[in-house]
Design an enzyme around this catalytic site. Sequence first.
Site, short mmCIF file in Angstrom:
data_model
loop_
_atom_site.label_atom_id
_atom_site.label_comp_id
_atom_site.label_asym_id
_atom_site.label_seq_id
_atom_site.Cartn_x
_atom_site.Cartn_y
_atom_site.Cartn_z
NE ARG A 95 -3.67 -2.37 2.38
CZ ARG A 95 -4.59 -2.65 3.28
NH1 ARG A 95 -4.84 -1.77 4.24
NH2 ARG A 95 -5.27 -3.78 3.23
NE ARG A 124 -0.92 4.92 9.11
CZ ARG A 124 -2.22 4.65 9.04
NH1 ARG A 124 -2.75 4.28 7.89
NH2 ARG A 124 -3.01 4.74 10.10
CB SER A 127 -11.56 -3.75 8.38
OG SER A 127 -11.34 -2.53 9.02
#
Length: 425
Positions: free
Chosen positions: A261, A276, A351
């Site tokens: 990402r 992250r 999630s």
Amino acid sequence: MLDIKFIRNNPDVVKEKTKKREMDPVVIDELLEYDEKRRALLKETEELKAERNKVSQNIAEKKRNKEDADEDIKAMQEVGKRISDIDGELKDVEYELNYRLDRLPNLINDEVPVGKDDSENVEIRRTGEQTKFDFEPKPHWELLDELKMADFERASKVSGSRFVYLTGDGARLERALMNFMLDVHRENGYKEMMTPQIVRGDAMYGTGQLPKFEEDLFKIQDESMYTIPTSEVTLTNYFANEILPIEDVPTKFAASTACFRSEAGSAGRDTRGLIRLHQFNKVEMMRFEKPEDSFEVLEEMTGHAENILNLLEIPHRTVILCTGDIGFGSAKTYDVEVWLPQYGDYREISSISNMTDFQARRANIRFKRDKDAKPEYVHTLNGSGLAVGRTMAAIIENYQNEDGSVTIPEVLRPYMGGQSIIEKV
């Protein structure tokens, strides 16, 4: 992608749900205008083609009878020109219609709370007491360095910021976590998969990353190929453009892959440690379900994610995402958040989302209840089970000891060759 027929027949419902996502409902009016234009053009071209066929028959008959057909030929040429003009106009109208459809998010479930951002997500439950220490705890990145479990500096030299080398017990713990998670999910009926990690653009379109979120992806130069941000992409598209027999619904997949990402828009956030990164490992759960079962399955999948943390004995909580934080393709999402002492807060580690038929329409995944039944779109659900690097960070911060060592959770010890503690060497 939403069903254009549903939008056409229920414009007020779609506008209301779009407004809850803080989108201007005028986009629905624009979309319906182009839909109306498209249908009018299609009707006109069908009528003209029918007229052309009739004129062609008249010409053929006149020629057989050796009659003058010049006027009919001229009329047919004019009809043909109008059909060609309509085809060009139709192409432009369909582009505008599809442009808006591609960027329209899924319709949120009525149980999703209204809110502007993640500060208004609603806590559903909390498990375990927040870890307390009788010494000053350290952040996971300091312990990773002191215990020689990771090397961020050399990774930066090779790849740039937000990459990491896991070394020694760090690499071993990461591998142990992946194997442990996959084993637990296999016990819950998920079929283990190993998937590609580079995909075509149409696969990204199928799961909703394209065209709206291209800036968040890593694209291979001069190729319409992308590295996956999650194995949700490859697992969902496994059945792309297929009609599944009823025996394949439900299907449950689990896969462990690297994820890539760009973290666009996250400058300055979580710049240290494992929270992250541009590249990280994640175990993913994926389900293909009948529409009437999908929201019950969402609850089950959330429990499967929570169970990993229960077995690891790490405090966590579960929240339902509000309208301002829910993902583009999701109708309803739960986040499982793990307690991280360094942050003094809970941070998302999984999630779990019900995408209803949103992805299935884009990827064209349908099923038949029996051999004579009309094909229906499946409902797809996905969820992290879990993000491996964040799980490692949670273990290190919650299981650290005053002497700087880290105790290995009991359930992981068989995966670590019986090792019970990580100490300075």
